[in-house]
Scaffold this active site. Structure first.
Site, PDB file in Angstrom:
ATOM      1  N   ARG A 103       0.868  -1.182   0.000  1.00 14.19           N
ATOM      2  CA  ARG A 103       0.000   0.000   0.000  1.00 14.19           C
ATOM      3  C   ARG A 103       0.899   1.225   0.000  1.00 14.19           C
ATOM      4  O   ARG A 103       1.806   1.333   0.819  1.00 14.19           O
ATOM      5  CB  ARG A 103      -0.855  -0.054   1.270  1.00 14.19           C
ATOM      6  CG  ARG A 103      -1.855   1.040   1.394  1.00 14.19           C
ATOM      7  CD  ARG A 103      -2.763   0.790   2.571  1.00 14.19           C
ATOM      8  NE  ARG A 103      -2.104   0.968   3.863  1.00 14.19           N
ATOM      9  CZ  ARG A 103      -2.759   1.061   5.018  1.00 14.19           C
ATOM     10  NH1 ARG A 103      -4.068   0.946   5.047  1.00 14.19           N
ATOM     11  NH2 ARG A 103      -2.120   1.231   6.152  1.00 14.19           N
ATOM     12  N   THR A 107      -1.050   7.660  -0.924  1.00 12.26           N
ATOM     13  CA  THR A 107      -2.257   7.640  -1.778  1.00 12.26           C
ATOM     14  C   THR A 107      -3.191   6.486  -1.397  1.00 12.26           C
ATOM     15  O   THR A 107      -4.342   6.462  -1.820  1.00 12.26           O
ATOM     16  CB  THR A 107      -1.846   7.432  -3.244  1.00 12.26           C
ATOM     17  OG1 THR A 107      -1.208   6.150  -3.351  1.00 12.26           O
ATOM     18  CG2 THR A 107      -0.895   8.521  -3.717  1.00 12.26           C
ATOM     19  N   ASP A 201       1.842  -2.249  12.908  1.00  8.89           N
ATOM     20  CA  ASP A 201       2.222  -2.702  11.568  1.00  8.89           C
ATOM     21  C   ASP A 201       2.685  -4.157  11.666  1.00  8.89           C
ATOM     22  O   ASP A 201       3.727  -4.454  12.260  1.00  8.89           O
ATOM     23  CB  ASP A 201       3.344  -1.812  11.014  1.00  8.89           C
ATOM     24  CG  ASP A 201       3.672  -2.165   9.576  1.00  8.89           C
ATOM     25  OD1 ASP A 201       4.025  -3.336   9.313  1.00  8.89           O
ATOM     26  OD2 ASP A 201       3.545  -1.288   8.709  1.00  8.89           O
ATOM     27  N   ASP A 204       6.238  -4.946  10.318  1.00  9.04           N
ATOM     28  CA  ASP A 204       7.299  -4.445  11.210  1.00  9.04           C
ATOM     29  C   ASP A 204       7.406  -5.300  12.459  1.00  9.04           C
ATOM     30  O   ASP A 204       8.505  -5.585  12.945  1.00  9.04           O
ATOM     31  CB  ASP A 204       7.014  -2.996  11.627  1.00  9.04           C
ATOM     32  CG  ASP A 204       7.241  -2.018  10.482  1.00  9.04           C
ATOM     33  OD1 ASP A 204       7.728  -2.445   9.422  1.00  9.04           O
ATOM     34  OD2 ASP A 204       6.905  -0.836  10.657  1.00  9.04           O
TER      35      ASP A 204
END
Ligand code: URA
Length: 211
Positions: A103, A107, A201, A204
């Site tokens: 992603r 945007t 995340d 991560d």
């Protein structure tokens, strides 16, 4: 589209430890594998089998074996990779393909940066692994990609989903045979499209931060 949330105390317990910001990467990876194995049990309920004749020490009997072609498991890179071991532990003879999607955080567009899948998926049962169903954009693109190749039944295994992402998928894919199996449906997305309460995340936390 069918959504199943696995309602089980062990799933809830493991998920709680997974969410904790102090859980280290090695423990996080282990918990993801364990959770996926539990989710895979539910997600493979409709996996195709065929009769198999065997001989027990006592008599001949008919059992079942997985049909061919084998189920295809598709982790979405990067974070879906952390789910692969938990899935193949339950279905060791599944074939594995890879889809790299990311992603753009500004945007929110989805780009496909890698793909290693059979050209023809006609009639195949496909299990997509993606831990976080946030806006639904990545899964939507992955599902469309797999349908274009001919996949027949698509089941997505996710750890968490946001109601906004589920609603967006339902709007686009509501009539399809897609199944989504989750450990939990969370409250909402925040302004950065992270799932709340979520776990941060997933990539991560599995693999450390990569700039
Ligand atoms: N992807 C993640 O890893 N976490 C979120 O909360 C949303 C998308």
């Amino acid at each position: 589209m069918r959504v199943t949330v696995l309602d089980h105390p062990l799933v809830a317990h493991k998920l709680t430890v997974l969410r904790d910001k102090d859980t280290t990467s090695p423990v996080f990876r282990l918990l993801v594998e364990e959770l996926v194995t539990l989710l895979a049990y539910e997600a493979t309920r409709q996996v195709r089998v065929e009769p198999v004749e065997i001989e027990t020490p006592v008599t001949r009997t008919t059992g079942v074996g997985l049909s061919k072609p084998r189920p295809l498991v598709v982790p979405i890179l990067r974070a879906g990779l952390g789910m692969l071991e938990g899935m193949t532990r339950l279905v060791p003879t599944a074939e594995v393909g890879f889809l790299g999607m990311a992603r753009n955080e500004d945007t929110l567009d989805i780009i496909t940066y890698a793909e290693r899948l059979p050209d023809d998926l006609t009639g195949r049962q496909v299990f997509v692994l993606d831990p976080m169903l946030a806006t639904g954009g990545t899964l939507r693109e992955a599902i469309k990609f797999l349908y274009r190749r001919g996949a027949e039944q698509i089941t997505c295994i996710c750890l968490l989903a946001a109601p906004e992402g589920l609603a967006a998928l339902e709007e686009e894919l509501g009539d399809s045979e897609v199944s989504i199996v989750l450990a939990a449906r969370d409250e909402r997305l925040n302004e950065k499209s992270y799932i709340v309460p979520g776990l941060g995340d997933a990539g991560d936390r599995l693999y450390g931060v990569v700039d």
